[in-house]
Design a protein around this motif. Structure first.
Motif, short mmCIF file in Angstrom:
data_model
loop_
_atom_site.label_atom_id
_atom_site.label_comp_id
_atom_site.label_asym_id
_atom_site.label_seq_id
_atom_site.Cartn_x
_atom_site.Cartn_y
_atom_site.Cartn_z
N CYS A 198 15.13 50.89 66.39
CA CYS A 198 15.23 49.63 65.64
C CYS A 198 14.32 48.56 66.24
O CYS A 198 13.61 47.85 65.51
CB CYS A 198 16.67 49.15 65.61
SG CYS A 198 17.79 50.17 64.62
N VAL A 223 20.27 56.22 60.75
CA VAL A 223 20.58 55.48 59.52
C VAL A 223 21.63 54.40 59.81
O VAL A 223 21.48 53.23 59.40
CB VAL A 223 21.08 56.43 58.41
CG1 VAL A 223 21.61 55.63 57.22
CG2 VAL A 223 19.97 57.36 57.96
N ARG A 224 22.68 54.75 60.51
CA ARG A 224 23.74 53.77 60.80
C ARG A 224 23.20 52.60 61.62
O ARG A 224 23.56 51.44 61.38
CB ARG A 224 24.88 54.46 61.53
CG ARG A 224 25.73 55.34 60.62
CD ARG A 224 26.79 56.07 61.39
NE ARG A 224 27.68 56.84 60.51
CZ ARG A 224 28.39 57.88 60.87
NH1 ARG A 224 28.34 58.30 62.15
NH2 ARG A 224 29.15 58.52 60.01
N ARG A 227 21.09 50.33 59.31
CA ARG A 227 21.92 49.61 58.34
C ARG A 227 22.69 48.46 59.00
O ARG A 227 23.01 47.46 58.34
CB ARG A 227 22.91 50.56 57.69
CG ARG A 227 22.30 51.65 56.83
CD ARG A 227 21.58 51.09 55.63
NE ARG A 227 21.27 52.12 54.65
CZ ARG A 227 20.13 52.21 53.96
NH1 ARG A 227 19.18 51.31 54.16
NH2 ARG A 227 19.95 53.18 53.09
N ARG A 228 22.99 48.58 60.29
CA ARG A 228 23.79 47.56 60.97
C ARG A 228 22.94 46.52 61.71
O ARG A 228 23.49 45.58 62.30
CB ARG A 228 24.77 48.23 61.94
CG ARG A 228 25.95 48.86 61.19
CD ARG A 228 26.56 50.01 61.93
NE ARG A 228 27.68 50.60 61.19
CZ ARG A 228 27.57 51.32 60.07
NH1 ARG A 228 26.36 51.53 59.55
NH2 ARG A 228 28.63 51.81 59.46
N ARG A 230 20.71 43.47 61.48
CA ARG A 230 20.36 42.43 60.51
C ARG A 230 18.86 42.18 60.44
O ARG A 230 18.34 41.74 59.40
CB ARG A 230 21.09 41.13 60.86
CG ARG A 230 22.60 41.23 60.70
CD ARG A 230 23.27 39.92 61.02
NE ARG A 230 24.72 39.99 60.87
CZ ARG A 230 25.55 38.98 61.11
NH1 ARG A 230 25.05 37.82 61.55
NH2 ARG A 230 26.84 39.12 60.94
N ALA A 233 17.26 44.30 57.54
CA ALA A 233 17.94 44.31 56.24
C ALA A 233 17.01 44.65 55.08
O ALA A 233 17.43 45.23 54.07
CB ALA A 233 18.60 42.95 55.99
N LEU A 253 27.56 59.74 55.56
CA LEU A 253 27.08 58.36 55.58
C LEU A 253 27.65 57.46 54.50
O LEU A 253 27.53 56.24 54.60
CB LEU A 253 25.55 58.37 55.46
CG LEU A 253 24.80 58.82 56.71
CD1 LEU A 253 23.38 59.21 56.39
CD2 LEU A 253 24.82 57.72 57.76
N ARG A 255 28.01 55.04 51.59
CA ARG A 255 27.04 54.13 50.98
C ARG A 255 25.84 53.86 51.89
O ARG A 255 24.78 53.48 51.40
CB ARG A 255 27.72 52.82 50.58
CG ARG A 255 28.74 53.02 49.46
CD ARG A 255 29.22 51.69 48.90
NE ARG A 255 30.20 51.93 47.84
CZ ARG A 255 29.90 52.20 46.58
NH1 ARG A 255 28.62 52.27 46.21
NH2 ARG A 255 30.84 52.41 45.69
N ASP A 256 26.02 54.04 53.19
CA ASP A 256 24.87 53.88 54.09
C ASP A 256 23.77 54.89 53.77
O ASP A 256 22.59 54.66 54.08
CB ASP A 256 25.30 54.05 55.55
CG ASP A 256 26.00 52.82 56.11
OD1 ASP A 256 25.94 51.76 55.46
OD2 ASP A 256 26.60 52.93 57.20
N VAL A 260 17.89 55.97 50.13
CA VAL A 260 17.02 56.64 51.10
C VAL A 260 16.16 57.64 50.30
O VAL A 260 16.60 58.75 50.02
CB VAL A 260 17.82 57.37 52.19
CG1 VAL A 260 16.88 58.08 53.17
CG2 VAL A 260 18.72 56.40 52.94
N PRO A 358 22.79 53.11 45.15
CA PRO A 358 23.76 52.38 45.98
C PRO A 358 25.04 52.03 45.23
O PRO A 358 26.12 51.97 45.83
CB PRO A 358 23.00 51.11 46.38
CG PRO A 358 21.56 51.49 46.27
CD PRO A 358 21.47 52.47 45.14
#
Length: 370
Positions: A198, A223-224, A227-228, A230, A233, A253, A255-256, A260, A358
């Motif tokens: 990240c 992925v997690r 997604r977490r 910010r 985003a 996963l 909705r995460d 994709v 989504p």
């Protein structure tokens, strides 16, 4: 008109069977879910070929070997299947495994119709023995690169594990994007944990992160983490190899795992044959069939036609690749020599970039066609 039966008539069942060797990843570390779909398609194809009279009145038999994503295991299976007298080989999902199988098939003079693996150089040299249904990686991944450009992505981070397949994919993306103003930022998924990936995406000002990694790990953790975060985003996560196609992705996963984009080899709408086969595969699998299941069915459809028209002699089967003309579930199948591809190639199966919606992760959205 003959009524299809669940098993061949007694007189045909007593005749010598025509054996097809099937290479399928059914256990870890292989992608067993993809293997299950591939096998379902192969088995349905065999059942329907038998219902249509078999091979000159002889029933087909699928001799299945689990490759477990192991190239050496696959090569040994090819040797065993050749000794058992199979007329041809079918299947395999993992590209590196299919490459090992194709090399042995070429050396032994055993016809191999590869269902799903995509490496362009499936063999080191051009071979008459091997044909393939899945599009070559260069075709599919260039389509994916065009999707990225069309969506406005010019700085793309690629988190990759070491593999001939992943390295080839990254090279295709880089070579296609660079002349069109795109930049690929390489991230080593072996040495960077999800938090470090990240940070690298932020530092590189990337607008997309592509996961060229195994599933479930480290794909799920990456992925997690994104997604977490910010800071990310607005960053798109992509998985060109197709991991989000399967129910295991959605189960891991939720909705995460939506939004994709990945490559899928299906037409936007199935024709009558494809729709009928989709229904039968759905009943067999207990879930929606993936494109891999259709690849399995089409593999047997092609082999059954070749064996009916050319006989079960191995050299006759291999010699038939350029003369194949079969209606598959996803369109007419013919093989040719595609530039840069070492095997007889269906050029090309329908190619899409899709994602999970989504708003409804069980539904797929078509984002781009190639």
């Amino acid at each position: 008109m003959r009524t299809p039966s669940a098993s061949p008539p007694a007189d045909r069942a007593e005749r010598p069977r025509v054996r097809i060797g099937a290479l399928v990843p059914l256990s870890r570390p292989g992608w067993a879910e993809a293997g299950r779909h591939l096998l379902a398609g192969l088995e349905l194809g065999v059942r329907e070929a038998d219902d249509s009279g078999g091979i000159a009145g002889r029933p087909l038999e699928l001799v299945v070997r689990d490759t477990a994503a192991d190239p050496r295991r696959a090569a040994a299976a090819v040797d065993e299947l050749a000794r058992l007298g199979v007329a041809a080989l079918a299947g395999e999902y993992h590209s590196v495994v299919a490459r090992a199988a194709a090399a042995r098939a070429d050396a032994l003079g055993l016809p191999f119709l590869c269902s799903s693996a995509v490496l362009d150089a499936l063999t080191e040299r051009p071979t008459p023995w091997v044909a393939r249904l899945a599009p070559a990686q260069s075709h599919g991944w260039r389509t994916y690169a065009d999707f990225l450009l069309g969506a406005g992505h010019r700085r793309i981070a690629v988190a990759a594990e070491p593999s001939v397949y992943w390295a080839s994919g990254a090279r295709i993306l880089r070579d296609h994007l660079a002349p069109r103003g795109g930049t690929v930022i390489d991230l080593d998924a072996r040495t960077l944990d999800p938090a470090a990936v990240c940070d690298a995406v932020v530092d590189g000002r990337a607008t997309a992160l592509l996961l060229l990694v195994g599933h479930p790990e480290p794909a799920v953790s990456l992925v997690r983490a994104v997604r977490r975060d910010r800071r990310l985003a607005e960053v798109m996560i992509g998985a060109p190899a197709g991991q989000p196609e399967f129910a295991e992705w959605a189960a891991s996963l939720g909705r995460d795992g939506a939004a994709v984009p990945f490559l899928r080899y299906l037409p936007e709408r199935l024709g009558p044959l494809g729709a009928r086969v989709a229904t039968a595969l759905r009943e067999r699998l207990g879930e929606e069939p993936s494109f891999v299941a259709f690849e399995g069915y089409d593999t047997v459809t092609v082999l059954a036609e070749v064996l009916r028209t050319r006989g079960t002699d191995r050299s006759g089967t291999a010699g038939a690749w350029p003369r194949v003309a079969v209606e598959g579930t996803r369109g007419p199948i013919r093989f040719s020599r595609a530039p840069g591809v070492s095997v007889w190639q269906w050029a090309w199966a329908p190619t899409q970039v899709v994602d999970r919606d989504p708003a409804e992760p069980g539904r797929f959205r078509v984002l781009h066609t190639g």
